[in-house]
Motif scaffolding. Structure first.
Motif, PDB file in Angstrom:
ATOM      1  N   TYR A 173       0.828  -1.210   0.000  1.00  0.00           N
ATOM      2  CA  TYR A 173       0.000   0.000   0.000  1.00  0.00           C
ATOM      3  C   TYR A 173       0.867   1.268   0.000  1.00  0.00           C
ATOM      4  CZ  TYR A 173      -3.283   3.505   1.810  1.00  0.00           C
ATOM      5  OH  TYR A 173      -4.035   4.637   2.004  1.00  0.00           O
ATOM      6  N   VAL A 174       1.805   1.359   0.954  1.00  0.00           N
ATOM      7  CA  VAL A 174       2.604   2.602   1.060  1.00  0.00           C
ATOM      8  C   VAL A 174       3.586   2.726  -0.103  1.00  0.00           C
ATOM      9  CG1 VAL A 174       2.341   2.805   3.559  1.00  0.00           C
ATOM     10  CG2 VAL A 174       4.279   1.507   2.657  1.00  0.00           C
ATOM     11  N   ARG A 175       4.011   1.594  -0.654  1.00  0.00           N
ATOM     12  CA  ARG A 175       4.914   1.642  -1.812  1.00  0.00           C
ATOM     13  C   ARG A 175       4.159   2.103  -3.054  1.00  0.00           C
ATOM     14  NH1 ARG A 175       7.574  -3.972  -3.175  1.00  0.00           N
ATOM     15  NH2 ARG A 175       5.390  -4.435  -3.652  1.00  0.00           N
ATOM     16  N   ASN A 176       2.943   1.591  -3.222  1.00  0.00           N
ATOM     17  CA  ASN A 176       2.182   1.910  -4.445  1.00  0.00           C
ATOM     18  C   ASN A 176       1.693   3.348  -4.488  1.00  0.00           C
ATOM     19  OD1 ASN A 176       2.556  -0.686  -5.354  1.00  0.00           O
ATOM     20  ND2 ASN A 176       0.579  -1.440  -4.620  1.00  0.00           N
ATOM     21  N   ILE A 177       1.464   3.962  -3.316  1.00  0.00           N
ATOM     22  CA  ILE A 177       1.019   5.365  -3.327  1.00  0.00           C
ATOM     23  C   ILE A 177       2.180   6.336  -3.108  1.00  0.00           C
ATOM     24  CG2 ILE A 177      -1.299   4.756  -2.559  1.00  0.00           C
ATOM     25  CD1 ILE A 177      -0.580   5.821   0.215  1.00  0.00           C
ATOM     26  N   GLY A 178       3.405   5.799  -3.060  1.00  0.00           N
ATOM     27  CA  GLY A 178       4.592   6.654  -3.019  1.00  0.00           C
ATOM     28  C   GLY A 178       4.982   7.183  -1.654  1.00  0.00           C
ATOM     29  N   LEU A 179       4.498   6.563  -0.579  1.00  0.00           N
ATOM     30  CA  LEU A 179       4.912   7.016   0.756  1.00  0.00           C
ATOM     31  C   LEU A 179       6.297   6.522   1.135  1.00  0.00           C
ATOM     32  CD1 LEU A 179       1.709   6.794   2.994  1.00  0.00           C
ATOM     33  CD2 LEU A 179       2.840   8.825   2.092  1.00  0.00           C
ATOM     34  N   ILE A 180       6.790   5.494   0.432  1.00  0.00           N
ATOM     35  CA  ILE A 180       8.182   5.059   0.613  1.00  0.00           C
ATOM     36  C   ILE A 180       8.823   4.898  -0.758  1.00  0.00           C
ATOM     37  CG2 ILE A 180       7.755   3.849   2.802  1.00  0.00           C
ATOM     38  CD1 ILE A 180       7.903   1.194   1.161  1.00  0.00           C
ATOM     39  N   SER A 181      10.130   5.055  -0.815  1.00  0.00           N
ATOM     40  CA  SER A 181      10.861   4.759  -2.038  1.00  0.00           C
ATOM     41  C   SER A 181      10.704   3.272  -2.342  1.00  0.00           C
ATOM     42  CB  SER A 181      12.341   5.110  -1.877  1.00  0.00           C
ATOM     43  OG  SER A 181      12.479   6.501  -1.694  1.00  0.00           O
ATOM     44  N   TYR A 182      10.568   2.915  -3.594  1.00  0.00           N
ATOM     45  CA  TYR A 182      10.024   1.628  -4.005  1.00  0.00           C
ATOM     46  C   TYR A 182      10.716   0.416  -3.378  1.00  0.00           C
ATOM     47  CZ  TYR A 182       7.332  -1.483  -6.927  1.00  0.00           C
ATOM     48  OH  TYR A 182       6.453  -2.444  -7.361  1.00  0.00           O
ATOM     49  N   ASN A 183      12.030   0.414  -3.330  1.00  0.00           N
ATOM     50  CA  ASN A 183      12.746  -0.780  -2.863  1.00  0.00           C
ATOM     51  C   ASN A 183      13.299  -0.656  -1.448  1.00  0.00           C
ATOM     52  OD1 ASN A 183      12.433  -2.319  -5.274  1.00  0.00           O
ATOM     53  ND2 ASN A 183      14.023  -1.069  -6.236  1.00  0.00           N
ATOM     54  N   THR A 184      12.768   0.273  -0.650  1.00  0.00           N
ATOM     55  CA  THR A 184      13.371   0.500   0.673  1.00  0.00           C
ATOM     56  C   THR A 184      12.578  -0.103   1.832  1.00  0.00           C
ATOM     57  OG1 THR A 184      12.223   2.623   0.994  1.00  0.00           O
ATOM     58  CG2 THR A 184      14.376   2.667  -0.131  1.00  0.00           C
ATOM     59  N   GLY A 185      11.353  -0.556   1.575  1.00  0.00           N
ATOM     60  CA  GLY A 185      10.534  -1.072   2.662  1.00  0.00           C
ATOM     61  C   GLY A 185      11.062  -2.395   3.226  1.00  0.00           C
ATOM     62  N   LYS A 186      11.098  -2.482   4.546  1.00  0.00           N
ATOM     63  CA  LYS A 186      11.574  -3.708   5.199  1.00  0.00           C
ATOM     64  C   LYS A 186      10.706  -4.030   6.412  1.00  0.00           C
ATOM     65  CE  LYS A 186      16.500  -3.258   4.069  1.00  0.00           C
ATOM     66  NZ  LYS A 186      17.856  -3.079   4.661  1.00  0.00           N
ATOM     67  N   LYS A 187      10.418  -5.317   6.575  1.00  0.00           N
ATOM     68  CA  LYS A 187       9.748  -5.767   7.800  1.00  0.00           C
ATOM     69  C   LYS A 187      10.809  -6.135   8.835  1.00  0.00           C
ATOM     70  CE  LYS A 187       6.977  -8.983   6.024  1.00  0.00           C
ATOM     71  NZ  LYS A 187       5.875  -9.986   5.974  1.00  0.00           N
ATOM     72  N   PHE A 188      10.493  -5.855  10.094  1.00  0.00           N
ATOM     73  CA  PHE A 188      11.356  -6.196  11.232  1.00  0.00           C
ATOM     74  C   PHE A 188      12.778  -5.687  11.023  1.00  0.00           C
ATOM     75  CE2 PHE A 188       8.038  -9.423  10.827  1.00  0.00           C
ATOM     76  CZ  PHE A 188       7.346  -9.141  11.988  1.00  0.00           C
ATOM     77  N   SER A 189      12.859  -4.375  10.915  1.00  0.00           N
ATOM     78  CA  SER A 189      14.150  -3.743  10.660  1.00  0.00           C
ATOM     79  C   SER A 189      14.464  -2.704  11.739  1.00  0.00           C
ATOM     80  CB  SER A 189      14.141  -3.071   9.282  1.00  0.00           C
ATOM     81  OG  SER A 189      13.093  -2.124   9.209  1.00  0.00           O
ATOM     82  N   GLU A 190      15.746  -2.442  11.884  1.00  0.00           N
ATOM     83  CA  GLU A 190      16.204  -1.464  12.884  1.00  0.00           C
ATOM     84  C   GLU A 190      16.259  -0.068  12.274  1.00  0.00           C
ATOM     85  OE1 GLU A 190      19.143   1.260  14.412  1.00  0.00           O
ATOM     86  OE2 GLU A 190      19.627  -0.058  12.718  1.00  0.00           O
ATOM     87  N   PHE A 191      15.756   0.897  13.006  1.00  0.00           N
ATOM     88  CA  PHE A 191      15.915   2.303  12.651  1.00  0.00           C
ATOM     89  C   PHE A 191      16.012   3.109  13.938  1.00  0.00           C
ATOM     90  CE2 PHE A 191      14.130   6.554  12.012  1.00  0.00           C
ATOM     91  CZ  PHE A 191      15.045   7.039  11.085  1.00  0.00           C
ATOM     92  N   GLY A 192      17.030   3.961  14.024  1.00  0.00           N
ATOM     93  CA  GLY A 192      17.207   4.807  15.206  1.00  0.00           C
ATOM     94  C   GLY A 192      17.472   4.008  16.473  1.00  0.00           C
ATOM     95  N   LYS A 193      18.167   2.874  16.310  1.00  0.00           N
ATOM     96  CA  LYS A 193      18.542   1.982  17.431  1.00  0.00           C
ATOM     97  C   LYS A 193      17.391   1.110  17.913  1.00  0.00           C
ATOM     98  CE  LYS A 193      22.507   4.166  17.479  1.00  0.00           C
ATOM     99  NZ  LYS A 193      23.675   3.575  16.811  1.00  0.00           N
TER     100      LYS A 193
END
Length: 480
Positions: A173-193
């Motif tokens: 959903y968020v990839r198709n409407i452009g809320l994230i860059s196409y190949n950057t979405g990840k499940k269960f990933s670390e961000f900001g520690k």
């Protein structure tokens, strides 16, 4: 009996600081002396390492039997060790069992090692070594000694599979409407520690700072009621990240199916987007998932009172999300076997029950209790035939554990024990030979096994068109 034990006996479990305060008054001694007496007393039990200022949670052995004991521990941790409380609250919220990957998301604790923090895995090991949690196959469970009623593994595993599916749909959903860059979405990933159920680079101009893109981050809370306390971990994770120097701007989502008005208001105040499943993916899809959770939560009663409900849900899932239906086929097949056993009006049915026996945790797929017998049914709905290794494990580990546990049930003393293996895709030649051998040699117990054709014949005998259609067009479709 020491004064300390007397205080605990009359007042119940408490923090060491409170215990020292009561001892100070009782014995008319100074504060330091009272604290030292509590610290040195070997006649009481203590949980250490989770509380501010080196405090410990003090109790007596008999307190563990009280159903309020775990709640007392939880409250003390909330007041004196909040960062550890998030862990226990997340597990309790998910029915007393949770996978490590989701637990890492549901806590306000850094997932990457920081100088001022112990690594998260070390914290979890402390919970296990203190006997608060049990670790089993990448899952953490509240120790059975605390007398907490919790979800069975089948129920939790299915709800987790649903959450995984929702996250995949959210990714699309968020990839198709452009809320994230196409190949950057990840499940269960670390961000900001911290760990997140989902994250991705957000190319929206309004989130750019110094030509640096922002991030979309999301967690999902699903399958249980959500109150104000339950969302604070998410808010605190975001606040911490935003306090970092040169922090990226965030677009935070919390995906939910239901939430209290107070929790909703708190999230809105903190600028968090509430992603209601019905708004993101449609009312009918959300309603189907809600009904599925309801059936999972009341499996035995559902099979007795409304056995066709799960069959209707299979149809709905095949229509709206066939991928999810296939992913939870194993759980749905347990309902089929439970359904077959529930035809007898005198039977009671339990699905996915867990027992701790023979130094291990064992899951009973279907437990059917009749007037004169108790049936333990193992259920497999896989694309491949059941192997010799699986039958060997059932024979040498599961059946002995089930028999030992059954012997402890006073009301079953005069009931015959029966063990069944149901496999939609049959058995390989070695597995079938072993099953033939043990079914012939068993004397004190009865052992039976069924494959696709026998399963279909049993459903034909029941003269239930919906059940027959589900067997033919979903469970046995590939082998018919």
């Amino acid at each position: 009996m020491t004064s300390i034990k007397k205080i605990l006996e009359s007042k119940g479990p408490m923090m060491s600081s409170k215990l020292a305060e009561l001892l100070e008054k009782k014995e008319n001694i100074n504060k330091n002396t009272a604290s030292q007496k509590v610290s040195r007393d070997k006649s009481i039990l203590k949980i250490k390492g989770f509380f501010a200022s080196g405090q410990s949670f003090c109790y007596l052995n008999e307190h563990i039997k009280d159903k309020t004991f775990f709640d007392d521990l939880l409250k003390s941790m909330e007041e004196n060790g909040k960062k550890y409380w998030y862990c226990l609250n997340a597990i309790k919220l998910n029915g007393g069992i949770i996978s490590q990957r989701y637990l890492e998301c549901y806590t306000n604790y850094p997932i990457t090692a920081l100088k001022s923090h112990l690594p998260f895995k070390i914290i979890l090991q402390k919970f296990v070594s203190n006997g608060i949690l049990i670790y089993d196959n990448d899952h953490y469970l509240i120790s059975p000694k605390f007398n907490q009623s919790y979800n069975n593994f089948t129920q939790y595993k299915t709800i987790e599979t649903i959450k995984d599916d929702i996250l995949s749909n959210f990714h699309n959903y968020v990839r198709n409407i452009g809320l994230i860059s196409y190949n950057t979405g990840k499940k269960f990933s670390e961000f900001g520690k911290y760990q997140w159920c989902f994250s991705g680079l957000c190319p929206i101009n309004a989130l750019k700072t110094n030509n640096k893109f922002g991030y979309l981050i999301a967690d999902i809370l699903f399958g249980h009621s959500i109150n104000e306390k339950d969302v604070t971990y998410f808010i605190e994770k975001i606040k911490t990240i935003q306090s970092f120097q040169n922090a990226s701007k965030l677009l935070p989502f919390l995906i939910v199916d239901d939430i209290s008005p107070e929790a909703l208001e708190l999230l809105k105040k903190n600028g968090i987007i509430i992603g209601f499943i019905k708004e993101l993916f449609g009312e009918k899809y959300a309603e189907t998932l809600k009904n599925l959770v309801s059936v999972l939560n009341n499996a035995g009663a559902s099979l007795k009172n409304d056995p066709e409900k799960y069959l209707d849900l299979i149809k709905e899932l095949k229509r709206y999300n066939e991928g999810l239906a296939n992913n939870i086929k194993g759980t749905l097949f347990e309902f089929v076997v439970g359904h077959i056993h529930s035809v007898d009006s005198n039977s009671s049915i339990d699905l996915g029950r867990e027992i701790f026996e023979n130094d291990g945790k064992h899951e009973i797929d279907v437990l059917a209790i009749y007037n004169n017998k108790v049936v333990f049914a193992e259920c497999k709905a896989t694309n491949s035939s059941t192997s010799l290794e699986e039958i060997d494990k059932w024979k040498n580990k599961k059946i002995p554990a089930f028999r030992k546990w059954a012997d402890k049930q006073e009301t079953w003393k005069n009931k015959r024990l029966e063990f069944e293996y149901w496999s939609t895709n049959g058995y390989d030649s070695e597995a079938e030979e072993l099953l033939k051998s043990i079914s012939k040699s068993a004397k004190k117990i009865k052992i039976s096994y069924y494959s696709g054709s026998e399963i279909r014949n049993k459903t034909l005998e029941m003269k239930d068109k919906k059940l027959k259609d589900a067997i033919d067009n979903f469970f046995l479709k590939t082998n018919l």
